[in-house]
Design an enzyme around this catalytic site. Structure first.
Site, PDB file in Angstrom:
ATOM      1  N   ASP A   1     -46.844 -21.833   3.606  1.00 56.03           N
ATOM      2  CA  ASP A   1     -45.422 -22.024   3.260  1.00 56.03           C
ATOM      3  C   ASP A   1     -44.569 -21.945   4.529  1.00 56.03           C
ATOM      4  O   ASP A   1     -44.708 -21.000   5.309  1.00 56.03           O
ATOM      5  CB  ASP A   1     -45.010 -20.920   2.264  1.00 56.03           C
ATOM      6  CG  ASP A   1     -43.696 -21.223   1.552  1.00 56.03           C
ATOM      7  OD1 ASP A   1     -42.781 -21.782   2.189  1.00 56.03           O
ATOM      8  OD2 ASP A   1     -43.580 -20.872   0.368  1.00 56.03           O
TER       9      ASP A   1
ATOM     10  N   HIS B   1     -41.076 -22.244   4.523  1.00 53.54           N
ATOM     11  CA  HIS B   1     -39.671 -21.900   4.263  1.00 53.54           C
ATOM     12  C   HIS B   1     -39.338 -20.529   4.848  1.00 53.54           C
ATOM     13  O   HIS B   1     -39.998 -19.551   4.521  1.00 53.54           O
ATOM     14  CB  HIS B   1     -39.404 -21.897   2.763  1.00 53.54           C
ATOM     15  CG  HIS B   1     -39.609 -23.237   2.136  1.00 53.54           C
ATOM     16  ND1 HIS B   1     -40.835 -23.642   1.655  1.00 53.54           N
ATOM     17  CD2 HIS B   1     -38.754 -24.270   1.945  1.00 53.54           C
ATOM     18  CE1 HIS B   1     -40.717 -24.882   1.172  1.00 53.54           C
ATOM     19  NE2 HIS B   1     -39.457 -25.291   1.332  1.00 53.54           N
TER      20      HIS B   1
ATOM     21  N   SER C   1     -47.162 -20.570  -3.556  1.00 50.27           N
ATOM     22  CA  SER C   1     -47.038 -19.298  -2.828  1.00 50.27           C
ATOM     23  C   SER C   1     -47.093 -18.087  -3.764  1.00 50.27           C
ATOM     24  O   SER C   1     -47.497 -17.003  -3.353  1.00 50.27           O
ATOM     25  CB  SER C   1     -45.726 -19.262  -2.036  1.00 50.27           C
ATOM     26  OG  SER C   1     -45.725 -20.304  -1.097  1.00 50.27           O
TER      27      SER C   1
END
Ligand code: B1M
Length: 215
Positions: free
Chosen positions: A98, A100, A151
């Site tokens: 991930d 972000h 996630s």
């Protein structure tokens, strides 16, 4: 456009021209955190909606994210802070797979400005790296962030790994990110994790939970 609408628009449009001047003007009207929470995050929310409905393409999302990051970096020195990092130490990471990191970095800023020492490992971090850093830094807690639905599965696997390594009672775990729900963490994950796992809806809840853990 009026100032605050214009600022929100800058996030949506990914427009950095004149950003600093607008932020300076905004700071004369309200605190840095209020600008982030009420104006900038609202722009990011619109970006998410536009992207989710196919009205915005990925490179533009990236541009918006970059303007968001630049704005937060510009505002950070204007935030109130307690000077000591003595309340406790947390290792923070975005989980494996991930990328972000805007939310995670906000959590870092809020905790750092409120007396915690944050070891921010960055994005795409496997559990092994997170646990090594927690041990090396003698962390009091571990924080994992992730925005993708996958996630949430990785977070569960991470907790399983901590169970099997016998370290779950050593570190309370804070989880946050858009794809998580309170009930997933407080029911499913609390049930399988042998230690203490908590859900933080936003950076402020993260701070309250750290205060509770250290309290
Ligand atoms: Co992406 N993305 N993205 N993206 N992106 C989402 C998450 C998505 C919901 C957009 C959508 O479809 N509407 C969607 C996920 C869908 C899903 O999984 N079901 C998505 C997708 C699909 C993707 C890609 C797969 C797209 C692609 O490549 N086709 C790809 C993923 C790549 C990867 O990770 N492997 C991707 C890429 C990107 C960009 C790189 C372009 C960019 C990220 C840039 C960056 O972060 N440096 C990006 C962005 C910007 C978004 C949206 C639009 C905005 C995210 C954001 O920064 N929000 C997002 C839409 C959305 O979330 N609704 C989306 C603002 C931020 C402050 O909020 O991080 O949630 P958030 O943090 C909050 C709370 O959640 C909490 O505190 C913060 C507020 O105080 N919090 C914690 C977060 N972590 C915490 C940890 C804590 C405590 C609280 O303690 C440890």
């Amino acid at each position: 456009l009026p100032l605050f609408e214009r600022l929100e628009r800058r996030i949506v449009d990914g427009d950095r021209n004149g950003l600093d001047a607008d932020l300076d003007e905004a700071l004369r009207d309200r605190p840095a955190l209020a600008i982030i929470n009420d104006t900038l995050l609202s722009g990011m929310k619109t970006v998410g909606e536009l992207f989710g409905s196919g009205q915005m393409q990925l490179p533009f999302v990236l541009q918006s994210a970059e303007v968001m990051k630049a704005a937060v970096a510009y505002l950070e020195p204007h935030m109130e802070s307690e000077d000591s990092g003595g309340k406790g130490r947390i290792v923070l990471a975005t989980v494996k797979g991930d990328v972000h990191d805007i939310g995670k970095n906000l959590v870092d800023i809020i905790l750092s400005n409120n007396g915690y020492e944050v070891v921010n490992l960055g994005i795409k971090q496997p559990i092994t790296t997170i646990l090594d850093a927690a041990a090396e830094n003698k962390a009091d807690a571990i924080g994992m962030s992730g925005l993708l639905v996958k996630s949430t599965v990785i977070m569960k696997e991470n907790l399983e790994e901590m169970n099997s390594r016998g370290v779950s009672t050593r570190w309370p775990v804070l989880l946050g990110g858009a794809a998580l729900t309170r009930s997933y963490v407080e029911n499913d994950l609390t049930e399988m994790y042998l230690g203490d796992v908590r859900y933080a809806r936003d950076a402020f809840e993260g701070l309250r939970l750290m205060d509770a853990i250290m309290g």
